[in-house]
Design an enzyme around this catalytic site. Sequence first.
Site, short mmCIF file in Angstrom:
data_model
loop_
_atom_site.label_atom_id
_atom_site.label_comp_id
_atom_site.label_asym_id
_atom_site.label_seq_id
_atom_site.Cartn_x
_atom_site.Cartn_y
_atom_site.Cartn_z
N PRO A 75 0.82 -1.21 0.00
CA PRO A 75 0.00 0.00 0.00
C PRO A 75 0.86 1.26 0.00
O PRO A 75 1.79 1.40 0.79
CB PRO A 75 -0.80 -0.12 1.30
N GLU A 76 0.54 2.19 -0.91
CA GLU A 76 1.22 3.47 -0.98
C GLU A 76 0.17 4.55 -0.84
O GLU A 76 -0.98 4.26 -0.48
CB GLU A 76 2.03 3.56 -2.28
N LYS A 133 1.81 8.00 3.58
CA LYS A 133 1.70 6.58 3.90
C LYS A 133 1.13 6.33 5.29
O LYS A 133 1.38 5.27 5.89
CB LYS A 133 3.07 5.90 3.78
N ASN A 142 7.44 1.59 -3.95
CA ASN A 142 8.19 0.90 -5.00
C ASN A 142 7.49 0.93 -6.36
O ASN A 142 8.13 1.18 -7.38
CB ASN A 142 8.44 -0.55 -4.58
#
Length: 383
Positions: A2-3, A54, A171
Site C-alpha cells: 500500500p502506498e 503513507k 516501489n
Amino acid sequence: MPECPELHLAGRYINEACGGLVFEGGVQRSVVGRGPEVPFSSEAYRVTAVSRGKELRLTLEPLDPGPSQALVFRFGMSGSFRLCEASSPPRHAHLRFFTRESPPRALCFVDPRRFGTWRLGEEWQPDRGPCVLLEYEAFRENVLTNLEDKAFDKPICEALLNQKYFNGIGNYLRAEILYRAKIPPFEKARTVLEALKHREQNSSLTLSKKLKLKRDNPDLLELCHTVPMEVVAADKNLLDPSDSDNYAAFKNWLQCYLVPGMSSLRDRNNRTIWFQGEPGPMAPKGQKSRKKHAHLKADPEAPTPTVTTRASKRRSGGAEKPLEPAVKEEEEKAVPDGSRKGRARGRKKVAAAPTLSEPDVPPVRAKRNRTSARRGRGAAAVV
C-alpha cells in the site's frame, strides 16, 4: 504494498462504509497485532478517517460528552480495512471496532504479513514531509528548497523512497514515475532536481508557455502527484483487496512495474527497481540487469514451423542450433549418467516425435528400453 493512493482510498472507504454507523463497546486487539492496546470504550461513538502520505488517522468520537481517541496507522506491506460480520471476521484481523447493530458488524484492520502498525494519538510521524497527493504545493517546495540535503546525493530511485521528501511514494509508484519522466533510475537525484529547478526559474517563458510545458511535458515532481491521482481516480474497490478483478485492473494500469520486457536491478536498500533503457551512472556494480519475460500463449493462427531433419542439415551443411542453457540443464538432469556423446544422442531421440501407434512412454525411458533390448538380444527390459 500500500502506498499513498491505497491509504487515501482506505480512508474514503471507511468514511463511506461507516458514515451512518454507530459503534459501541471497546476495541478488540489480537494477541499478535503490532500495536498497543486501545484504552477506549464508549456506549456510542462514530469512526472517521483521513490519510496523509503513507499514514492513516482513525478518530473514535463519542456521541456523548467524553474524550475522543485517535490512532495513526501504517499499513506495512499488506494492511487494509474491511467491514464484515462480527461473527465471521477475516483472518489476520488485528484490530476490531464493533457496531451497535443486530447482528453487529466489525470494522477490522487486516494485515496478513503483520508489518502494519498503529500508535495512539493524532500526530503524524514528525519526520515525514508533505503528502504528494494532498499537499502538492508544500511537497514541491519542500523538495526544491532542500536540494543541498545529503539525501539527494543518492540515485533518484532511492531518493524517491525517502518519506521526508516524498511522503507517499513507494516501489511501484517510483517505477511508474521514472518511466514516464524518461529518467534513468540511477541518475543522481540532485542532478535531476536542479535541472528541474532551473527550468522553473527560467524567466524567458511566458505564463501560457509554462502552462503548456507543464501540460505536455510534466516534470518529475508533477508526476509524483498526477500518477498517484490516476490510481485514486480508478477508485479501486478496497472492500476486498484480494479480489482478482480488482488486481487485474490495477495490473493493466501499470506501464513499467513488473511489466514484461522491462529491466530490473536492486538498489542499495535491496529494493528492486523496474525500468526501461540504461540504468544510469550510479547503478550498483557487479549486478546484471534482469528482464521480465512474458509468458505468451500459443497463437492458433500462427504458421506451423518447418521441421528440419538431420539428413537435410547434412546436405545444407548447417550446424545444429545449441540448446538454450535452461533447456540444456533440464535435458542433462533427465538423462542418466554417461558420456556426453550418449547425452547428445538422448537429446536427438527426444526431439523426434513418436508415431501414434507407440505407447506413451517418456523419451528417456524409451531410449533405455531399446538399449537394454539390444544388449539382451531380445530379453525383456528392466524398467
